[in-house]
Scaffold this motif. Structure first.
Motif, PDB file in Angstrom:
ATOM      1  N   ASP A  52     -29.065 100.048 -71.765  1.00  0.00           N
ATOM      2  CA  ASP A  52     -27.787 100.028 -72.460  1.00  0.00           C
ATOM      3  C   ASP A  52     -26.823  99.256 -71.572  1.00  0.00           C
ATOM      4  N   VAL A  53     -26.489  98.055 -72.013  1.00  0.00           N
ATOM      5  CA  VAL A  53     -25.587  97.196 -71.243  1.00  0.00           C
ATOM      6  C   VAL A  53     -24.299  97.041 -72.050  1.00  0.00           C
ATOM      7  N   GLU A  54     -23.273  97.763 -71.638  1.00  0.00           N
ATOM      8  CA  GLU A  54     -21.980  97.731 -72.319  1.00  0.00           C
ATOM      9  C   GLU A  54     -22.127  97.949 -73.823  1.00  0.00           C
ATOM     10  N   GLY A  55     -22.958  98.946 -74.186  1.00  0.00           N
ATOM     11  CA  GLY A  55     -23.145  99.293 -75.592  1.00  0.00           C
ATOM     12  C   GLY A  55     -24.193  98.456 -76.309  1.00  0.00           C
ATOM     13  N   ARG A  56     -24.738  97.458 -75.650  1.00  0.00           N
ATOM     14  CA  ARG A  56     -25.793  96.635 -76.244  1.00  0.00           C
ATOM     15  C   ARG A  56     -27.156  97.185 -75.831  1.00  0.00           C
ATOM     16  N   LYS A  57     -28.052  97.345 -76.790  1.00  0.00           N
ATOM     17  CA  LYS A  57     -29.389  97.848 -76.509  1.00  0.00           C
ATOM     18  C   LYS A  57     -30.317  96.661 -76.227  1.00  0.00           C
ATOM     19  N   ILE A  58     -30.888  96.644 -75.023  1.00  0.00           N
ATOM     20  CA  ILE A  58     -31.785  95.568 -74.631  1.00  0.00           C
ATOM     21  C   ILE A  58     -33.136  96.176 -74.263  1.00  0.00           C
ATOM     22  N   HIS A  59     -34.180  95.664 -74.891  1.00  0.00           N
ATOM     23  CA  HIS A  59     -35.539  96.125 -74.613  1.00  0.00           C
ATOM     24  C   HIS A  59     -36.150  95.185 -73.585  1.00  0.00           C
ATOM     25  N   VAL A  60     -36.714  95.756 -72.525  1.00  0.00           N
ATOM     26  CA  VAL A  60     -37.287  94.971 -71.434  1.00  0.00           C
ATOM     27  C   VAL A  60     -38.743  95.386 -71.259  1.00  0.00           C
ATOM     28  N   VAL A  61     -39.615  94.379 -71.147  1.00  0.00           N
ATOM     29  CA  VAL A  61     -41.027  94.617 -70.861  1.00  0.00           C
ATOM     30  C   VAL A  61     -41.373  93.807 -69.618  1.00  0.00           C
ATOM     31  N   LEU A  62     -41.946  94.485 -68.642  1.00  0.00           N
ATOM     32  CA  LEU A  62     -42.360  93.841 -67.397  1.00  0.00           C
ATOM     33  C   LEU A  62     -43.862  94.029 -67.233  1.00  0.00           C
ATOM     34  N   ALA A  63     -44.547  92.971 -66.819  1.00  0.00           N
ATOM     35  CA  ALA A  63     -45.989  93.055 -66.590  1.00  0.00           C
ATOM     36  C   ALA A  63     -46.339  92.203 -65.379  1.00  0.00           C
ATOM     37  N   ARG A  64     -47.318  92.680 -64.611  1.00  0.00           N
ATOM     38  CA  ARG A  64     -47.803  91.904 -63.464  1.00  0.00           C
ATOM     39  C   ARG A  64     -49.260  92.267 -63.215  1.00  0.00           C
ATOM     40  N   SER A  65     -50.007  91.273 -62.768  1.00  0.00           N
ATOM     41  CA  SER A  65     -51.428  91.515 -62.498  1.00  0.00           C
ATOM     42  C   SER A  65     -51.573  92.558 -61.402  1.00  0.00           C
ATOM     43  N   ALA A  66     -52.673  93.290 -61.480  1.00  0.00           N
ATOM     44  CA  ALA A  66     -52.931  94.348 -60.514  1.00  0.00           C
ATOM     45  C   ALA A  66     -54.429  94.431 -60.263  1.00  0.00           C
ATOM     46  N   SER A  67     -54.771  94.840 -59.069  1.00  0.00           N
ATOM     47  CA  SER A  67     -56.170  95.083 -58.733  1.00  0.00           C
ATOM     48  C   SER A  67     -56.417  96.574 -58.928  1.00  0.00           C
ATOM     49  N   VAL A  68     -57.214  96.893 -59.920  1.00  0.00           N
ATOM     50  CA  VAL A  68     -57.482  98.289 -60.258  1.00  0.00           C
ATOM     51  C   VAL A  68     -58.997  98.493 -60.236  1.00  0.00           C
ATOM     52  N   PRO A  69     -59.500  99.382 -59.373  1.00  0.00           N
ATOM     53  CA  PRO A  69     -60.954  99.539 -59.219  1.00  0.00           C
ATOM     54  C   PRO A  69     -61.684  99.884 -60.524  1.00  0.00           C
ATOM     55  N   GLN A  70     -61.001 100.538 -61.467  1.00  0.00           N
ATOM     56  CA  GLN A  70     -61.644 100.925 -62.725  1.00  0.00           C
ATOM     57  C   GLN A  70     -61.973  99.721 -63.618  1.00  0.00           C
ATOM     58  N   PHE A  71     -61.449  98.542 -63.276  1.00  0.00           N
ATOM     59  CA  PHE A  71     -61.674  97.338 -64.075  1.00  0.00           C
ATOM     60  C   PHE A  71     -62.363  96.282 -63.205  1.00  0.00           C
ATOM     61  N   ALA A  72     -63.672  96.389 -63.097  1.00  0.00           N
ATOM     62  CA  ALA A  72     -64.432  95.436 -62.282  1.00  0.00           C
ATOM     63  C   ALA A  72     -64.479  94.077 -62.981  1.00  0.00           C
ATOM     64  N   GLU A  73     -64.599  93.033 -62.185  1.00  0.00           N
ATOM     65  CA  GLU A  73     -64.754  91.696 -62.757  1.00  0.00           C
ATOM     66  C   GLU A  73     -66.078  91.624 -63.497  1.00  0.00           C
ATOM     67  N   ARG A  74     -66.085  90.810 -64.568  1.00  0.00           N
ATOM     68  CA  ARG A  74     -67.272  90.681 -65.404  1.00  0.00           C
ATOM     69  C   ARG A  74     -67.927  89.320 -65.180  1.00  0.00           C
ATOM     70  N   PRO A  75     -69.251  89.285 -65.197  1.00  0.00           N
ATOM     71  CA  PRO A  75     -69.926  87.998 -65.026  1.00  0.00           C
ATOM     72  C   PRO A  75     -69.583  87.048 -66.175  1.00  0.00           C
ATOM     73  N   GLY A  76     -69.360  85.778 -65.843  1.00  0.00           N
ATOM     74  CA  GLY A  76     -69.076  84.767 -66.862  1.00  0.00           C
ATOM     75  C   GLY A  76     -67.640  84.728 -67.328  1.00  0.00           C
ATOM     76  N   VAL A  77     -66.788  85.619 -66.808  1.00  0.00           N
ATOM     77  CA  VAL A  77     -65.373  85.668 -67.178  1.00  0.00           C
ATOM     78  C   VAL A  77     -64.555  85.486 -65.901  1.00  0.00           C
ATOM     79  N   ILE A  78     -63.582  84.595 -65.942  1.00  0.00           N
ATOM     80  CA  ILE A  78     -62.746  84.344 -64.767  1.00  0.00           C
ATOM     81  C   ILE A  78     -61.543  85.283 -64.792  1.00  0.00           C
ATOM     82  N   ARG A  79     -61.359  86.034 -63.718  1.00  0.00           N
ATOM     83  CA  ARG A  79     -60.243  86.972 -63.600  1.00  0.00           C
ATOM     84  C   ARG A  79     -58.972  86.227 -63.210  1.00  0.00           C
ATOM     85  N   VAL A  80     -57.916  86.423 -63.978  1.00  0.00           N
ATOM     86  CA  VAL A  80     -56.608  85.841 -63.663  1.00  0.00           C
ATOM     87  C   VAL A  80     -55.869  86.846 -62.780  1.00  0.00           C
ATOM     88  N   ASN A  81     -55.727  86.491 -61.518  1.00  0.00           N
ATOM     89  CA  ASN A  81     -55.085  87.399 -60.566  1.00  0.00           C
ATOM     90  C   ASN A  81     -53.594  87.129 -60.413  1.00  0.00           C
TER      91      ASN A  81
END
Length: 142
Positions: A52-81
């Protein structure tokens, strides 16, 4: 934010789902690349906030790559880090929205210059048109 809807309108999605890991929402996304290139996949943490910026509603989405052990790299697919996205959306007070997006990714591997040129000239503008159409269709559904 609606991943199941994204799979309906985005022809480049091969696989897309989210999973809770250590209290964070982690997204797995595999993107179809044209033959003879390898598909790319992303593992990233995504957050959504409503400001809420001075009565204006602004929706924000933030995303960033992460190294998470539960998601192993797959053969034949290039991981975007190297992936980062910041998105802010605000109503224009009429029937539209004001949108700001910062997007960066390093797709890795060797991408031919013809594909880079095609993406810059056609791919990105066509994707943005598809996304705008998907947003309008989504609003009609809700």
């Amino acid at each position: 934010m609606d991943l199941s809807y994204r799979k309906q309108w985005d022809q480049y999605v091969k696989e897309l789902y989210e999973k809770e890991c250590d209290g964070k929402t982690v997204v797995y996304w595999e993107v179809k690349y044209p033959f003879p290139m390898s598909n790319r996949d992303y593992v990233y943490i995504r957050q959504r906030r409503e400001l809420d910026v001075e009565g204006r509603k602004i929706h924000v989405v933030l995303a960033r790559s992460a190294s998470v052990p539960q998601f192993a790299e797959r053969p034949g697919v290039i991981r975007v880090n190297g992936y980062k996205q910041s998105l802010a959306i605000e109503s224009d007070g009429k029937k539209g929205s004001k949108v700001f997006m910062y997007y960066f990714d390093n797709p890795g591997g060797q991408i031919p210059s013809w594909l880079i040129n095609w993406a810059a000239k056609n791919g990105v503008p066509n994707f943005l048109k598809d996304m705008a159409k998907a947003c309008q269709t989504f609003l009609k559904k809700t």
